[in-house]
Design an enzyme around this catalytic site. Structure first.
Site, short mmCIF file in Angstrom:
data_model
loop_
_atom_site.label_atom_id
_atom_site.label_comp_id
_atom_site.label_asym_id
_atom_site.label_seq_id
_atom_site.Cartn_x
_atom_site.Cartn_y
_atom_site.Cartn_z
N CYS B 10 0.87 -1.19 0.00
CA CYS B 10 0.00 0.00 0.00
C CYS B 10 0.90 1.23 0.00
O CYS B 10 1.66 1.46 0.95
CB CYS B 10 -0.89 -0.01 1.23
SG CYS B 10 -1.62 1.59 1.59
N VAL B 50 -5.96 0.84 5.18
CA VAL B 50 -4.66 1.12 5.77
C VAL B 50 -4.13 2.40 5.15
O VAL B 50 -4.56 2.76 4.04
CB VAL B 50 -3.66 -0.05 5.50
CG1 VAL B 50 -3.93 -1.19 6.44
CG2 VAL B 50 -3.66 -0.48 4.05
N SER B 64 -3.66 8.73 5.37
CA SER B 64 -2.20 8.93 5.40
C SER B 64 -1.81 10.40 5.49
O SER B 64 -0.83 10.75 6.15
CB SER B 64 -1.55 8.27 4.18
OG SER B 64 -1.80 8.98 3.00
#
Lengths: 223, 223
Positions: B10, B50, B64
């Site tokens: 990722c 994620v 993120s």
């Protein structure tokens, strides 16, 4: 004078317009149709996307998140991010939710397929499967707004933040084409009514795109 | 102890891993396969994506960009955004370029179609048109990196910033599957060699996913 290149049906442009209005910053408007790929516009932003903010002095800023963070750092009042780092992270998580997830799952499927393809004279037909998927996905997002606003008046706390602005920018575009099922989501509707009644929202409610008129309830504060 | 839920392929997880390593912050790792939709993981991040960073004290941070901005605010050294607001806007514009535009035009078409569909046991076949489009689009991005680094050693100036980290995070995923045409883009290759040789990159170069081995040059600093 500060200038903003934007498109009335671009949610990321609306995000920047709302931040400028909340901070009471004046600007000249230039409506840009990014699909025309004007070379003069690509010279301002190599991604050739709206919004672009040209500051006094001539520096061009692109990417709605970069512009909004800049405006919040350079013009502090009212702050649209809280002071404490973890609280800022929560506001930014929600900004990411609406800018990326909501845009991908809902805005592109409704506004993109039904309106932008036509405006940009795309040769591709609207994708009916994408439209159906977006009509289905919007409910989960409206439920999430309802869930968040059971806890606070606004999405990330007791005052308006960048999270509310990012969410309202996306939803106001979908509302412009009459596709928000407000009647099935009272919590989200109450929140949107609070955001929509702010003075910063007035310019968005006055938008009227030739050939794409908004439904009557669009500008109505008591919708 | 701080914990990071991430997946080795990722790019957004890699971005956070690089920031943590640049700031010399220790953390426990949990490899998460987000396509499994574990309820315990969705409880940490309702987007079920994620990366998720759980700070000491138990607060879970997601998205993120939100995590990286948080880390840069809470742990100042080394700073990964410059001090001046317009310079920060330029770094964030480039972060948006790689997180959104590069990811959409390149990473999804190569990594997504060729690897993630297989890993996640998606019933959809890899889309060969999307793969071809991504192989074509990567050149423009590598040229852009070359153009930027004719001006400075790093993408947005003379020192490493969040822009380099966002770009290297995406490119390192494509490099893991051997799909970056380095030989045709010397400027981009020189820049990547500089970033790849930093101590913060070591953990990424040690990644080895069962069933998806990287090519031999992947961990080679003199590739």
């Amino acid at each position: 004078m500060r200038s903003l290149y934007h498109h009335p049906l671009c949610p990321f442009s609306r995000k920047v317009r709302l931040v400028l209005a909340e901070k009471k910053l004046e600007f000249d408007e230039h409506v840009e149709r990014p699909w025309e790929c004007r070379p003069e516009f690509a010279a301002l932003n190599p991604a050739a996307e709206v919004p672009v903010l040209v500051e006094e002095g001539g520096t061009a800023l692109a990417d709605s998140t970069a512009i909004c963070e800049y405006l919040d750092e350079a013009f502090r009042e009212p702050p649209l991010l809280p002071a404490e780092p973890m609280a800022r992270a929560e506001v930014r998580r929600l900004v990411g939710w609406f800018d990326a997830k909501f845009h991908h799952e809902v805005t592109r499927g409704l506004l993109g397929e039904k309106v932008i393809k036509r405006l940009s004279q795309s040769r591709a037909e609207p994708d009916s499967r994408a439209i159906r998927a977006a009509f289905s996905a919007i409910h989960e997002h409206l439920d999430y707004i309802g869930w968040l606003t059971e806890r606070h008046s606004f999405l990330a706390g007791s005052s308006l933040s960048m999270a509310d602005i990012a969410a309202a920018a996306q939803l106001s575009c979908i509302d412009y084409i009459g596709d928000v099922p407000w009647d099935r989501h009272h919590g989200a509707k109450d929140w949107y009514a609070r955001v929509k009644s702010r003075p910063s929202f007035r310019a968005l409610l006055a938008d009227h795109l030739p050939g794409v008129p908004p439904p009557r309830h669009y500008a109505d504060l008591d919708f």
